[in-house]
Motif scaffolding. Structure first.
Motif, mmCIF file in Angstrom:
data_model
loop_
_atom_site.group_PDB
_atom_site.id
_atom_site.type_symbol
_atom_site.label_atom_id
_atom_site.label_comp_id
_atom_site.label_asym_id
_atom_site.label_seq_id
_atom_site.Cartn_x
_atom_site.Cartn_y
_atom_site.Cartn_z
ATOM 1 N N LEU A 1 5.680 12.457 5.159
ATOM 2 C CA LEU A 1 4.519 11.471 5.350
ATOM 3 C C LEU A 1 3.139 12.067 5.876
ATOM 4 N N GLU A 2 3.130 12.887 6.785
ATOM 5 C CA GLU A 2 2.017 13.304 7.441
ATOM 6 C C GLU A 2 1.708 14.994 7.138
ATOM 7 N N ARG A 3 0.520 15.244 6.767
ATOM 8 C CA ARG A 3 0.238 16.640 6.467
ATOM 9 C C ARG A 3 0.150 17.397 7.895
ATOM 10 N N LYS B 1 10.904 3.892 0.531
ATOM 11 C CA LYS B 1 9.845 3.246 1.261
ATOM 12 C C LYS B 1 10.713 2.957 2.758
ATOM 13 N N GLN C 1 4.512 13.369 -1.002
ATOM 14 C CA GLN C 1 4.042 12.794 -0.106
ATOM 15 C C GLN C 1 3.732 11.316 -0.178
ATOM 16 N N PHE C 2 4.293 10.761 0.872
ATOM 17 C CA PHE C 2 4.018 9.317 1.200
ATOM 18 C C PHE C 2 2.821 8.929 1.585
ATOM 19 N N THR C 3 2.214 7.842 0.753
ATOM 20 C CA THR C 3 0.837 7.085 1.705
ATOM 21 C C THR C 3 1.452 5.691 2.174
ATOM 22 N N ASN D 1 0.924 -1.064 -0.015
ATOM 23 C CA ASN D 1 0.105 -0.181 -0.079
ATOM 24 C C ASN D 1 0.716 1.342 0.087
ATOM 25 N N THR E 1 3.204 10.334 -3.890
ATOM 26 C CA THR E 1 2.444 11.184 -4.764
ATOM 27 C C THR E 1 3.143 12.492 -5.069
#
Length: 355
Positions: free
Chosen positions: A324-326, A162, A352-354, A22, A26
């Motif tokens: 990673l986080e906004r 990753k 941005q990582f998801t 997952n 982006t």
């Protein structure tokens, strides 16, 4: 044999669970790449013959050079000018621009007001929407397309990104009390140049990270109680941008044993440029002249930086930022897109990582 009379060894094997990854990356592109198509009204006319068409196109190109992003002609329909430019009548507008009498008569016959795209396309998906209204000019940008569809990274690059994303979580949780953590990487090797976390002072993680990178270049201005790794004599790289607490954690974690650590040493003035093979043009100055601020470096952050920190990364000449986080006050995606401000003298890419 079970209750249904089926021998166990004849029962089909249970389906294996398919592991799904997952993890995603982006690109945070400017609004120009994702905005909806806007339309404007224009005056057009239908020309009766090819001879008239040639004369009309030649004169319009000289005296009313609009629509650089559109084809001026579609079949025998010709775009004359934006409707908003006409103050009184089309004929008066053409006379004001000294259109010759013969062409003026042609343009004022079979006139229509139509809607066409108001600006050029950045991506093919926009171009395909725009051509539904009127034929457009489009010069595809392969790199921009790859950013939009996520194909800009190789398999090995994605795997490394990753690992850095997972490492941010681990360092924050295990070493920095859940606070923000930043990692600076030289992507040529790749190698971790510096690590920093939010401290007890009001200075943010990014500001500490930039100062730790400066330490690896025999600089650094901030006073801190942290202990940093000391280099061995005659070493070919430096670990001086790594606080001892983070370095010890990486050395003790079995999953991090193969991570490369250290920054290239600053080059002396008498040293000649030493170009190395690189994967992209953005790292050329780093390869030729050696470390200077964060030129050519990638920065990985647990949380999206604020405006102050984002601007510090502009001044530091960072190549790419991954987070990673906004954040509620984030200046790259949440509240603002600093990297999309055209007036800045340096622009980095943002992802941005998801997970």
């Amino acid at each position: 044999m079970d209750n249904n009379g089926i021998k166990d060894n004849l029962r089909p094997p249970a389906a294996k669970k398919i592991k799904t990854d997952n993890f995603g990356i982006t690109a945070i592109l400017s609004d120009d790449y994702k905005k909806d198509i806007t339309l404007m009204q224009v005056h057009s006319c239908e020309v009766e013959s090819k001879q008239q068409l040639q004369a009309v196109i030649k004169e319009l190109a000289l005296k009313l050079p609009h629509f650089q992003h559109l084809k001026r002609v579609h079949e025998r329909n010709v775009l004359i000018c934006p409707s908003d430019d006409i103050k009184d009548t089309l004929e008066q507008h053409l006379q004001l621009h000294q259109i010759s009498e013969n062409v003026l008569k042609t343009l004022c016959r079979n006139v229509n007001v139509i809607e066409v795209p108001a600006s050029s396309a950045k991506l093919r998906v926009q171009y395909e929407q725009m051509t539904k209204y009127w034929p457009c000019k489009f010069h595809p940008d392969k790199y921009a397309e790859s950013l939009q569809n996520g194909s800009n990274f190789t398999v090995s690059q994605r795997a490394y990104h990753k690992r850095m994303a997972e490492l941010l979580w681990k360092l924050s949780k295990d070493v920095n009390d859940g606070q923000n953590v930043g990692i600076c990487v030289d992507p040529r090797r790749p190698s971790i140049v510096a690590i920093a976390g939010d401290g007890s002072s009001h200075q943010h993680c990014v500001m500490w990270l930039v100062d730790h990178v400066a330490r690896s270049q025999r600089g650094g201005a901030w006073q801190t109680d942290q202990q940093f790794v000391k280099d061995e004599p005659h070493t070919k790289s430096t670990l001086s941008g790594l606080p001892q607490i983070f370095y010890d954690y990486l050395k003790q974690d079995a999953a991090c044993q193969d991570l490369r650590l250290g920054a290239e040493l600053p080059r002396r003035e008498e040293q000649q440029p030493q170009p190395e093979p690189v994967e992209d043009i953005h790292a050329d100055n780093l390869c030729k002249y050696g470390p200077y601020l964060c030129t050519g470096y990638d920065v990985y952050l647990l949380r999206e930086p604020c405006l102050m920190c984002s601007m510090a990364l502009v001044h530091s000449r960072v190549k790419r930022i991954f987070f990673l986080e906004r954040s509620d006050n984030g200046a790259l995606a949440s509240k603002f897109q600093l990297h999309a401000v055209k007036e800045l003298n340096h622009h980095y890419e943002v992802f941005q990582f998801t997970m």
